[in-house]
Design a protein around this motif. Structure first.
Motif, PDB file in Angstrom:
ATOM      1  N   GLU A 104      -0.920   8.387   1.557  1.00  0.00           N
ATOM      2  CA  GLU A 104      -0.709   9.772   1.135  1.00  0.00           C
ATOM      3  C   GLU A 104      -1.383  10.731   2.111  1.00  0.00           C
ATOM      4  OE1 GLU A 104      -0.963   8.521  -3.612  1.00  0.00           O
ATOM      5  OE2 GLU A 104      -2.741   9.188  -2.511  1.00  0.00           O
TER       6      GLU A 104
ATOM      7  N   GLN B   8       0.821  -1.201   0.000  1.00  0.00           N
ATOM      8  CA  GLN B   8       0.000   0.000   0.000  1.00  0.00           C
ATOM      9  C   GLN B   8       0.855   1.251   0.000  1.00  0.00           C
ATOM     10  OE1 GLN B   8      -2.264  -0.493   3.657  1.00  0.00           O
ATOM     11  NE2 GLN B   8      -0.786   0.703   4.818  1.00  0.00           N
ATOM     12  N   ILE B   9       0.223   2.362  -0.424  1.00  0.00           N
ATOM     13  CA  ILE B   9       0.842   3.686  -0.386  1.00  0.00           C
ATOM     14  C   ILE B   9      -0.074   4.599   0.418  1.00  0.00           C
ATOM     15  CG2 ILE B   9       1.539   5.688  -1.742  1.00  0.00           C
ATOM     16  CD1 ILE B   9       2.271   3.862  -4.016  1.00  0.00           C
TER      17      ILE B   9
ATOM     18  N   TYR C  86       8.680  10.522  -8.118  1.00  0.00           N
ATOM     19  CA  TYR C  86       9.314   9.399  -7.434  1.00  0.00           C
ATOM     20  C   TYR C  86      10.826   9.595  -7.401  1.00  0.00           C
ATOM     21  CZ  TYR C  86      10.852   7.549 -11.962  1.00  0.00           C
ATOM     22  OH  TYR C  86      11.455   7.384 -13.193  1.00  0.00           O
TER      23      TYR C  86
ATOM     24  N   TYR D 222       5.081   4.102   2.193  1.00  0.00           N
ATOM     25  CA  TYR D 222       4.752   3.143   1.140  1.00  0.00           C
ATOM     26  C   TYR D 222       5.383   1.805   1.476  1.00  0.00           C
ATOM     27  CZ  TYR D 222       9.415   4.467  -0.507  1.00  0.00           C
ATOM     28  OH  TYR D 222      10.744   4.739  -0.577  1.00  0.00           O
ATOM     29  N   GLN D 223       4.699   0.755   1.094  1.00  0.00           N
ATOM     30  CA  GLN D 223       5.155  -0.600   1.382  1.00  0.00           C
ATOM     31  C   GLN D 223       4.801  -1.478   0.191  1.00  0.00           C
ATOM     32  OE1 GLN D 223       3.295  -2.388   4.793  1.00  0.00           O
ATOM     33  NE2 GLN D 223       4.927  -3.868   5.125  1.00  0.00           N
TER      34      GLN D 223
ATOM     35  N   VAL E 264       3.411  11.638  -0.335  1.00  0.00           N
ATOM     36  CA  VAL E 264       3.465  10.231   0.070  1.00  0.00           C
ATOM     37  C   VAL E 264       4.214  10.174   1.401  1.00  0.00           C
ATOM     38  CG1 VAL E 264       4.304   7.925  -0.504  1.00  0.00           C
ATOM     39  CG2 VAL E 264       3.401   9.422  -2.306  1.00  0.00           C
TER      40      VAL E 264
END
Length: 304
Positions: free
Chosen positions: A211, A208-209, A262, A229-230, A226
């Protein structure tokens, strides 16, 4: 014809290449070398140099390819890397292996290599990698920061588009190619509340991310940082910001822009950045295709 497994060049090439690549990946896995030139360029080149020094080039290359196939298969079976990472790295690795073998071949044409089967001739190239990799790690710069933007024109108002994209219950559109072979698949996104500071959590097939909304004007902009994140198997990739821009083109059309910012540690950038951007663009497209379906279900299909 000599049996394949009894040929010394085949056995030596298979062992040398598997040991070189395994040791290099182990150093990478424990953070002792960078995701850069030494690992992706120098390591396969010096491996190719060692293989090219063997007397029987044909069987040496077959041994190399056999070992390479086993190495990548073990990465996949052991879930150390995903299919998409292996496929993206394969052209670069194979090209550098071939380059190293060609270098040795050209040297051999000019002068005979002394005792080509001796251990120093086969191992010295790897020692060069062991000396160079820590130097690159020590001089490692900050990760590259890249923004990827994808636009789509939709025959609906900006308010309608915003309502369907702020939260998404289920994504079920046809999957682009890279998502079919291992890229994380978006499943749903949940916006806790429509306010700056609220969390928006996007769930993927591999994690999941999370935000945090930093700017929100319904039908105009939805900007998010963000915060966590995983995603499995992507230590080299980081996410910084996600933005949706809504532009009302006319009374019945909206241009929606998705911007993902990113970070990446992969080098050389000229090779990796186009592949990274392709992957993110395909995830954008998947979300857009699903959005189009949701708009049609909610407001009906608009005839062109």
């Amino acid at each position: 014809m000599k049996s394949l497994f009894f040929d010394k060049s085949f056995r030596t090439a298979a062992i040398i290449s598997f040991v070189f690549l395994s040791l290099g990946f182990t150093l990478l896995h424990y953070g002792l070398v960078a995701y850069g030139w030494a690992f992706f360029i120098l390591l396969p080149v010096v491996t190719g140099v060692a293989i090219g020094a063997l007397p029987n080039r044909k069987w040496a290359h077959i041994g190399l390819l056999t070992s390479l196939a086993i190495f990548f298969l073990l990465l996949l079976v052991g879930q150390l890397e995903g299919m998409i990472c292996v496929l993206m790295a394969l052209p670069l690795v194979v090209s550098c292996l071939f380059l190293g073998s060609v270098v040795t071949h050209l040297v051999r044409r000019r002068q005979e290599l002394p005792d080509r089967n001796s251990l120093p001739v086969l191992v010295l190239p790897f020692l060069f990698f062991l000396l160079s990799a820590p130097a690159e790690k020590a001089l490692e710069n900050r990760p590259a920061v890249v923004a990827v933007r994808t636009d789509i024109l939709l025959p609906y108002s900006a308010a309608q588009v915003y309502e369907q994209i702020k939260s998404v219950d289920t994504l079920d559109a046809p999957k682009p190619f890279l998502l079919q072979i291992g890229l994380p698949i978006p499943q749903k996104c949940v916006l806790e509340r429509e306010a700056v500071g609220a969390r928006r959590i996007c769930y993927f097939s591999g994690g999941q991310i999370v935000e945090r909304v930093t700017e929100l004007h319904p039908g105009e902009i939805l900007r998010m940082d963000v915060v966590r994140y995983q995603l499995t198997g992507r230590k080299w990739l980081g996410f910084k910001e996600a933005i949706y821009l809504f532009e009302q083109v006319d009374a019945h059309q909206t241009r929606l822009s998705r911007i993902t910012t990113y970070t990446s540690e992969l080098k050389p950038r000229t090779y990796w950045q186009p592949l990274e951007q392709l992957g993110i663009s395909q995830e954008h497209q998947y979300v857009f295709d699903n959005l189009r379906q949701d708009l049609e279900r909610a407001y009906g299909q608009v005839k062109p």
